[in-house]
Design a protein around this motif. Structure first.
Motif, PDB file in Angstrom:
ATOM      1  N   TYR A  11      43.273  23.980  39.672  1.00 27.48           N
ATOM      2  CA  TYR A  11      43.754  23.788  38.308  1.00 27.48           C
ATOM      3  C   TYR A  11      42.560  23.697  37.374  1.00 27.48           C
ATOM      4  CZ  TYR A  11      48.173  22.570  40.502  1.00 27.48           C
ATOM      5  OH  TYR A  11      49.323  22.591  41.237  1.00 27.48           O
ATOM      6  N   LYS A  12      42.781  24.039  36.111  1.00 24.23           N
ATOM      7  CA  LYS A  12      41.737  23.889  35.106  1.00 24.23           C
ATOM      8  C   LYS A  12      41.458  22.390  34.946  1.00 24.23           C
ATOM      9  CE  LYS A  12      40.606  25.206  30.372  1.00 24.23           C
ATOM     10  NZ  LYS A  12      40.030  23.991  29.911  1.00 24.23           N
ATOM     11  N   ILE A  13      40.193  22.030  34.889  1.00 30.98           N
ATOM     12  CA  ILE A  13      39.829  20.613  34.786  1.00 30.98           C
ATOM     13  C   ILE A  13      40.285  20.045  33.444  1.00 30.98           C
ATOM     14  CG2 ILE A  13      37.516  21.033  33.871  1.00 30.98           C
ATOM     15  CD1 ILE A  13      36.603  18.644  35.623  1.00 30.98           C
ATOM     16  N   LEU A  14      40.841  18.855  33.486  1.00 32.61           N
ATOM     17  CA  LEU A  14      41.217  18.156  32.260  1.00 32.61           C
ATOM     18  C   LEU A  14      39.945  17.543  31.672  1.00 32.61           C
ATOM     19  CD1 LEU A  14      44.420  16.225  33.419  1.00 32.61           C
ATOM     20  CD2 LEU A  14      44.302  18.337  32.113  1.00 32.61           C
ATOM     21  N   THR A  15      39.775  17.689  30.379  1.00 32.90           N
ATOM     22  CA  THR A  15      38.583  17.136  29.738  1.00 32.90           C
ATOM     23  C   THR A  15      38.929  16.037  28.746  1.00 32.90           C
ATOM     24  OG1 THR A  15      38.638  18.876  28.046  1.00 32.90           O
ATOM     25  CG2 THR A  15      37.255  19.271  29.987  1.00 32.90           C
ATOM     26  N   LYS A  16      40.211  15.929  28.389  1.00 30.37           N
ATOM     27  CA  LYS A  16      40.674  14.910  27.439  1.00 30.37           C
ATOM     28  C   LYS A  16      41.730  14.048  28.109  1.00 30.37           C
ATOM     29  CE  LYS A  16      38.569  16.526  23.678  1.00 30.37           C
ATOM     30  NZ  LYS A  16      37.914  15.846  22.641  1.00 30.37           N
ATOM     31  N   CYS A  17      41.689  12.764  27.847  1.00 27.89           N
ATOM     32  CA  CYS A  17      42.665  11.824  28.384  1.00 27.89           C
ATOM     33  C   CYS A  17      44.039  12.124  27.784  1.00 27.89           C
ATOM     34  CB  CYS A  17      42.245  10.393  28.052  1.00 27.89           C
ATOM     35  SG  CYS A  17      43.487   9.157  28.521  1.00 27.89           S
ATOM     36  N   ASN A  62      43.346  10.642  24.344  1.00 27.99           N
ATOM     37  CA  ASN A  62      42.638  11.831  23.885  1.00 27.99           C
ATOM     38  C   ASN A  62      41.108  11.699  23.881  1.00 27.99           C
ATOM     39  OD1 ASN A  62      43.005  14.552  23.190  1.00 27.99           O
ATOM     40  ND2 ASN A  62      42.562  14.119  21.046  1.00 27.99           N
ATOM     41  N   SER A  63      40.559  10.678  24.564  1.00 27.53           N
ATOM     42  CA  SER A  63      39.096  10.572  24.647  1.00 27.53           C
ATOM     43  C   SER A  63      38.582  11.465  25.776  1.00 27.53           C
ATOM     44  CB  SER A  63      38.677   9.117  24.873  1.00 27.53           C
ATOM     45  OG  SER A  63      39.154   8.656  26.120  1.00 27.53           O
ATOM     46  N   LYS A  64      37.272  11.685  25.807  1.00 32.15           N
ATOM     47  CA  LYS A  64      36.676  12.558  26.810  1.00 32.15           C
ATOM     48  C   LYS A  64      36.746  11.928  28.195  1.00 32.15           C
ATOM     49  CE  LYS A  64      33.400  14.963  23.836  1.00 32.15           C
ATOM     50  NZ  LYS A  64      32.000  15.257  23.575  1.00 32.15           N
ATOM     51  N   LEU A  65      37.133  12.722  29.180  1.00 32.95           N
ATOM     52  CA  LEU A  65      37.163  12.275  30.567  1.00 32.95           C
ATOM     53  C   LEU A  65      35.835  12.598  31.240  1.00 32.95           C
ATOM     54  CD1 LEU A  65      40.718  13.536  31.639  1.00 32.95           C
ATOM     55  CD2 LEU A  65      40.032  11.190  31.162  1.00 32.95           C
ATOM     56  N   LYS A  66      35.485  11.836  32.267  1.00 36.21           N
ATOM     57  CA  LYS A  66      34.286  12.091  33.057  1.00 36.21           C
ATOM     58  C   LYS A  66      34.710  12.426  34.477  1.00 36.21           C
ATOM     59  CE  LYS A  66      31.019   9.594  30.435  1.00 36.21           C
ATOM     60  NZ  LYS A  66      29.706  10.052  30.182  1.00 36.21           N
ATOM     61  N   VAL A  67      33.957  13.268  35.135  1.00 35.63           N
ATOM     62  CA  VAL A  67      34.197  13.607  36.528  1.00 35.63           C
ATOM     63  C   VAL A  67      33.571  12.513  37.379  1.00 35.63           C
ATOM     64  CG1 VAL A  67      33.736  15.289  38.353  1.00 35.63           C
ATOM     65  CG2 VAL A  67      34.222  16.064  36.027  1.00 35.63           C
ATOM     66  N   THR A  68      34.334  11.994  38.342  1.00 36.42           N
ATOM     67  CA  THR A  68      33.802  10.915  39.177  1.00 36.42           C
ATOM     68  C   THR A  68      33.809  11.253  40.666  1.00 36.42           C
ATOM     69  OG1 THR A  68      35.975   9.864  39.295  1.00 36.42           O
ATOM     70  CG2 THR A  68      34.476   9.099  37.558  1.00 36.42           C
ATOM     71  N   LYS A  69      34.372  12.395  41.025  1.00 35.18           N
ATOM     72  CA  LYS A  69      34.444  12.740  42.446  1.00 35.18           C
ATOM     73  C   LYS A  69      34.323  14.246  42.621  1.00 35.18           C
ATOM     74  CE  LYS A  69      37.448  11.465  46.301  1.00 35.18           C
ATOM     75  NZ  LYS A  69      38.723  10.817  46.607  1.00 35.18           N
ATOM     76  N   PHE A 104      29.740  11.951  36.701  1.00 34.57           N
ATOM     77  CA  PHE A 104      29.076  13.207  36.395  1.00 34.57           C
ATOM     78  C   PHE A 104      29.398  13.643  34.978  1.00 34.57           C
ATOM     79  CE2 PHE A 104      30.075  13.118  40.930  1.00 34.57           C
ATOM     80  CZ  PHE A 104      28.816  13.271  41.481  1.00 34.57           C
ATOM     81  N   GLU A 105      28.397  14.193  34.309  1.00 36.91           N
ATOM     82  CA  GLU A 105      28.582  14.702  32.959  1.00 36.91           C
ATOM     83  C   GLU A 105      29.107  16.138  33.018  1.00 36.91           C
ATOM     84  OE1 GLU A 105      27.921  13.210  29.922  1.00 36.91           O
ATOM     85  OE2 GLU A 105      27.428  11.348  30.967  1.00 36.91           O
ATOM     86  N   LEU A 106      30.009  16.458  32.140  1.00 38.48           N
ATOM     87  CA  LEU A 106      30.465  17.831  31.993  1.00 38.48           C
ATOM     88  C   LEU A 106      29.642  18.500  30.899  1.00 38.48           C
ATOM     89  CD1 LEU A 106      34.335  17.310  32.095  1.00 38.48           C
ATOM     90  CD2 LEU A 106      32.908  18.306  33.876  1.00 38.48           C
ATOM     91  N   ALA A 147      32.691  22.465  28.251  1.00 39.01           N
ATOM     92  CA  ALA A 147      33.921  22.073  28.946  1.00 39.01           C
ATOM     93  C   ALA A 147      34.913  21.411  27.998  1.00 39.01           C
ATOM     94  CB  ALA A 147      33.591  21.125  30.099  1.00 39.01           C
ATOM     95  N   TYR A 148      34.430  20.856  26.906  1.00 38.40           N
ATOM     96  CA  TYR A 148      35.290  20.146  25.960  1.00 38.40           C
ATOM     97  C   TYR A 148      35.832  21.045  24.842  1.00 38.40           C
ATOM     98  CZ  TYR A 148      33.557  16.020  28.339  1.00 38.40           C
ATOM     99  OH  TYR A 148      33.245  15.088  29.291  1.00 38.40           O
TER     100      TYR A 148
END
Length: 125
Positions: free
Chosen positions: A3-9, A13-20, A34-36, A40-41
């Motif tokens: 799936y396309k990575i989600l970048t907004k909550c 609607n705040s920016k999400l971070k990759v953690t895994k 991890f920073e995107l 990506a945003y």
């Protein structure tokens, strides 16, 4: 299926971070924050514009033709992407006629540049 990575909550609607991260080959899992990329945003529409702009090598006429939009719309979309990436728009500062005439008198600009600056209200480099 990916799936396309989600970048907004989806809640605030705040920016999400990759953690895994997981390796699709050996299933190794890495957990951290991890920073995107800034890209990506960008929205799907902004990403499409960036792709067309890059394929056109920045030629605005080609972007106009491929996207079927006008020059002002291309500029507006480009400004939108620049702002979304966190950069400011470097608008040329307005300059007064007196400042132009002072610069002309001091020999800092040519008469042609002075005329253009007075007509357009800004000093072009």
């Amino acid at each position: 299926m990916g799936y396309k990575i989600l970048t907004k909550c989806p809640v605030c609607n705040s920016k999400l971070k990759v953690t895994k991260l997981r390796c699709s080959c050996c299933n190794t899992i890495i957990e951290n924050e991890f920073e995107l990329s800034k890209f990506a945003y960008l929205s799907a529409e902004q990403l499409e514009f960036v792709e067309v702009f890059l394929r056109s090598r920045g030629n605005i006429k080609d972007v106009e033709k491929e996207m079927g939009i006008s020059y002002p719309t291309v500029r507006s979309k480009l400004d939108d992407v620049i702002l979304a990436l966190g950069y400011s728009l470097n608008k040329k500062p307005k300059i007064s006629n007196k400042e132009v005439l002072d610069m002309l008198e001091k020999g800092e600009i040519s008469p042609e540049a002075a005329l253009k600056a007075i007509k357009e209200g800004e000093l072009l480099e």
